[in-house]
Scaffold this active site. Structure first.
Site, PDB file in Angstrom:
ATOM      1  CD  GLU A 184      -2.587  -0.933   2.527  1.00 16.98           C
ATOM      2  OE1 GLU A 184      -2.807  -0.032   3.534  1.00 16.98           O
ATOM      3  OE2 GLU A 184      -3.181  -1.982   3.084  1.00 16.98           O
ATOM      4  CB  CYS A 208       2.620   7.464   3.091  1.00 13.09           C
ATOM      5  SG  CYS A 208       2.780   6.433   4.624  1.00 13.09           S
ATOM      6  CB  CYS A 236       5.529  -5.276   9.195  1.00 13.76           C
ATOM      7  SG  CYS A 236       6.809  -4.685  10.413  1.00 13.76           S
ATOM      8  CB  CYS A 241       0.655  -2.327  13.502  1.00 12.21           C
ATOM      9  SG  CYS A 241       0.871  -1.995  11.896  1.00 12.21           S
ATOM     10  N   GLY A 246       5.931  -2.254   7.013  1.00 13.66           N
ATOM     11  CA  GLY A 246       7.271  -2.542   6.885  1.00 13.66           C
ATOM     12  C   GLY A 246       8.096  -1.819   7.878  1.00 13.66           C
ATOM     13  CD  GLU A 247      11.410  -0.060  11.435  1.00 14.28           C
ATOM     14  OE1 GLU A 247      10.506   0.080  11.956  1.00 14.28           O
ATOM     15  OE2 GLU A 247      12.382   0.402  11.293  1.00 14.28           O
ATOM     16  CB  SER A 289       8.218   6.278  10.209  1.00 14.38           C
ATOM     17  OG  SER A 289       7.443   6.221  11.330  1.00 14.38           O
ATOM     18  CB  SER A 311       6.401   4.258  16.090  1.00 14.46           C
ATOM     19  OG  SER A 311       6.445   4.608  14.747  1.00 14.46           O
ATOM     20  CG  LEU A 312       8.255   7.068  22.549  1.00 12.03           C
ATOM     21  CD1 LEU A 312       9.769   6.345  22.513  1.00 12.03           C
ATOM     22  CD2 LEU A 312       8.653   8.387  23.103  1.00 12.03           C
ATOM     23  CG  HIS A 313       3.272   3.873  19.569  1.00  3.90           C
ATOM     24  ND1 HIS A 313       3.252   4.981  18.942  1.00  3.90           N
ATOM     25  CD2 HIS A 313       3.481   3.201  18.471  1.00  3.90           C
ATOM     26  CE1 HIS A 313       3.140   5.223  17.551  1.00  3.90           C
ATOM     27  NE2 HIS A 313       3.331   3.885  17.234  1.00  3.90           N
ATOM     28  CG  ASN A 330      -7.206   4.600  11.367  1.00  2.00           C
ATOM     29  OD1 ASN A 330      -8.436   4.806  11.692  1.00  2.00           O
ATOM     30  ND2 ASN A 330      -6.363   5.278  11.044  1.00  2.00           N
ATOM     31  CB  CYS A 340      -0.077   0.386   9.007  1.00  2.00           C
ATOM     32  SG  CYS A 340       1.098   1.618   8.945  1.00  2.00           S
TER      33      CYS A 340
HETATM   34  N1  SAH Z   1       7.614   0.415  10.956  1.00  2.00           N
HETATM   35  C1  SAH Z   1       7.698   1.974  10.994  1.00  2.00           C
HETATM   36  C2  SAH Z   1       6.938   2.601   9.823  1.00  2.00           C
HETATM   37  C3  SAH Z   1       5.625   1.837   9.424  1.00  2.00           C
HETATM   38  S1  SAH Z   1       4.379   2.242  10.689  1.00  2.00           S
HETATM   39  C4  SAH Z   1       7.365   2.431  12.464  1.00  2.00           C
HETATM   40  O1  SAH Z   1       6.971   1.569  13.277  1.00  2.00           O
HETATM   41  O2  SAH Z   1       7.332   3.475  12.444  1.00  2.00           O
HETATM   42  C5  SAH Z   1       3.783   3.764  10.530  1.00  2.00           C
HETATM   43  C6  SAH Z   1       2.980   4.649  11.652  1.00  2.00           C
HETATM   44  O3  SAH Z   1       1.982   3.926  11.846  1.00  2.00           O
HETATM   45  C7  SAH Z   1       3.930   4.065  13.126  1.00  2.00           C
HETATM   46  O4  SAH Z   1       3.952   4.942  13.966  1.00  2.00           O
HETATM   47  C8  SAH Z   1       2.937   2.907  13.573  1.00  2.00           C
HETATM   48  O5  SAH Z   1       3.163   2.890  14.973  1.00  2.00           O
HETATM   49  C9  SAH Z   1       1.419   3.525  13.321  1.00  2.00           C
HETATM   50  N2  SAH Z   1       0.442   2.853  13.242  1.00  2.00           N
HETATM   51  C10 SAH Z   1       0.505   1.055  13.120  1.00  2.00           C
HETATM   52  N3  SAH Z   1      -0.869   0.729  13.386  1.00  2.00           N
HETATM   53  C11 SAH Z   1      -1.717   1.802  13.565  1.00  2.00           C
HETATM   54  C12 SAH Z   1      -3.020   2.211  13.777  1.00  2.00           C
HETATM   55  N4  SAH Z   1      -3.727   0.792  13.918  1.00  2.00           N
HETATM   56  N5  SAH Z   1      -3.513   3.434  13.906  1.00  2.00           N
HETATM   57  C13 SAH Z   1      -2.863   4.550  14.049  1.00  2.00           C
HETATM   58  N6  SAH Z   1      -1.503   4.267  13.702  1.00  2.00           N
HETATM   59  C14 SAH Z   1      -0.939   3.052  13.561  1.00  2.00           C
END
Ligand code: SAH
Length: 347
Positions: A93, A106, A113, A120, A160-161, A192, A215-217, A291, A335
């Protein structure tokens, strides 16, 4: 013998090819521009290269392109989500977002992944393979062709990462930034990552000062371990150290992405912890309301009051923060969502 995809080459590699094929030196710029700037899909389009040379090139190389399997356009037409098919029938995608300042693509860096983040959709079926740098490049070219406008910014935030696929990612960035290619400057490119510490350090030394988005979270190891398995390998203290180094070396402000998940990481206390963790780092926090992904358990998004309270707490503690403008909610833009819905059971 498998033919090489010309968009998989660096400029240096294309130079070697030209030498090997005994072509004149000045052909490098011409060929590079056809392949990387004009984005041709067939050798016949290379009108300033003699026909015989073009045939010769066709014998040893190819120009892959992506097939658009599906496309969803948001109501305001500012977001377009693509499902592309690759040469081996796997699918990825990409998303195009229109902003006041330009157009951002994007793009994905892997099919699937393997990082296993709990919220995700890209990781639901694991990783199939890395994308080549040409396949990343073609995502941008195909979008440009489809919308008839230039892409001005690139974020490597699709499935992907990118730092697992390190070599192709760096090659892609160098290629796309080249002034005879798409000329998208490093500061308009964002990588990212979920936090691969050794690769963040390596990237800081590549002399390609792209924006790093992490991506800290979560602001504690305890919570982050539960959401993102990578944290067990590279815990927060190591990750923060690598981020500090990246900001110092590249002089680029780091973006920390923080997904807000209801009753998981969205309390005022979480916000205070986050502010403490980020103190002294040149950074900005991008708050992303989750999301919801149907297949992914019990995660939900907080209500807007709670999101605003989280943001205000960060700001009170002198941490720059914004709430991500949601562009794709009507069109499965999180994603892996479009792919998962469309092609369930297929890689
Ligand atoms: N692997 C990389 C890039 C791909 S994910 C990374 O982890 O950053 C891109 C972003 O989308 C990341 O911040 C990820 O945590 C976020 N993401 C993944 N699933 C999501 C969801 N269901 N809702 C919102 N953001 C999401």
């Amino acid at each position: 013998m498998k033919k090489i995809n010309l968009r998989d080459l660096s400029k240096e590699e294309m130079k070697c090819l030209i030498e090997e094929l005994d072509m004149e030196r000045y052909r490098l710029k011409q060929l590079w521009q056809w392949v990387m700037q004009k984005g041709v899909s067939d050798f016949s389009e290379m009108t300033n290269i003699p026909k015989s040379t073009r045939e010769f090139l066709r014998d040893v190389s190819q120009l892959n392109s992506l097939k658009i399997l599906d496309k969803q356009v948001s109501n305001d037409e500012n977001t377009v989500k693509y499902l592309f098919e690759l040469y081996d029938k796997t699918a990825i995608e990409s998303v195009l977002m229109r902003h006041s300042y330009g157009r951002t693509a994007c793009i994905s860096t892997q099919v699937g992944c393997r990082m296993g983040c709990r919220f995700c959709a890209s990781t639901l079926e694991g990783v199939v393979r890395n994308l080549s740098c040409g396949e990343m490049y073609e995502q941008v070219l195909t979008i440009q062709k489809d919308i008839g406008e230039k892409v001005t910014h690139v974020v490597l935030m699709g499935s992907g990462e990118p730092l697992v696929n390190y070599k192709s990612t760096v090659k892609f960035i160098r290629n796309i930034a080249d002034k005879d290619a798409l000329n998208i400057s490093y500061r308009r490119i964002t990588v990212s990552t979920c936090g691969l510490v050794p690769e963040i350090k390596k990237l800081a030394d590549e002399n390609i000062p792209v924006t790093l988005a992490v991506s800290l979270h979560a602001a504690s190891d305890e919570k982050r371990n539960k959401l993102m398995p990578i944290n067990r390998k590279y815990p927060l203290a190591e990750l923060m150290q690598a981020c500090r180094e990246y900001a110092l070396k590249t002089k680029r402000r780091i973006t920390f992405e923080y997904l807000l998940v209801k009753n998981v990481n969205d309390s005022i206390n979480d916000a205070i912890k986050l502010a403490k963790l980020l103190k002294g780092i040149l950074c900005h926090v991008n708050l992303i309301p989750l999301n919801p992904v149907k297949e992914n358990a019990n995660f939900d998004r907080p209500n807007i009051e709670r999101i605003k309270a989280f943001k205000n707490t960060l700001i009170k503690h002198s941490i720059n923060a914004t709430i991500r403008k949601e562009m794709g909610i009507g069109i499965d833009a999180a994603c892996g969502q479009l792919k998962f819905k469309k092609l369930k059971g297929r890689s």
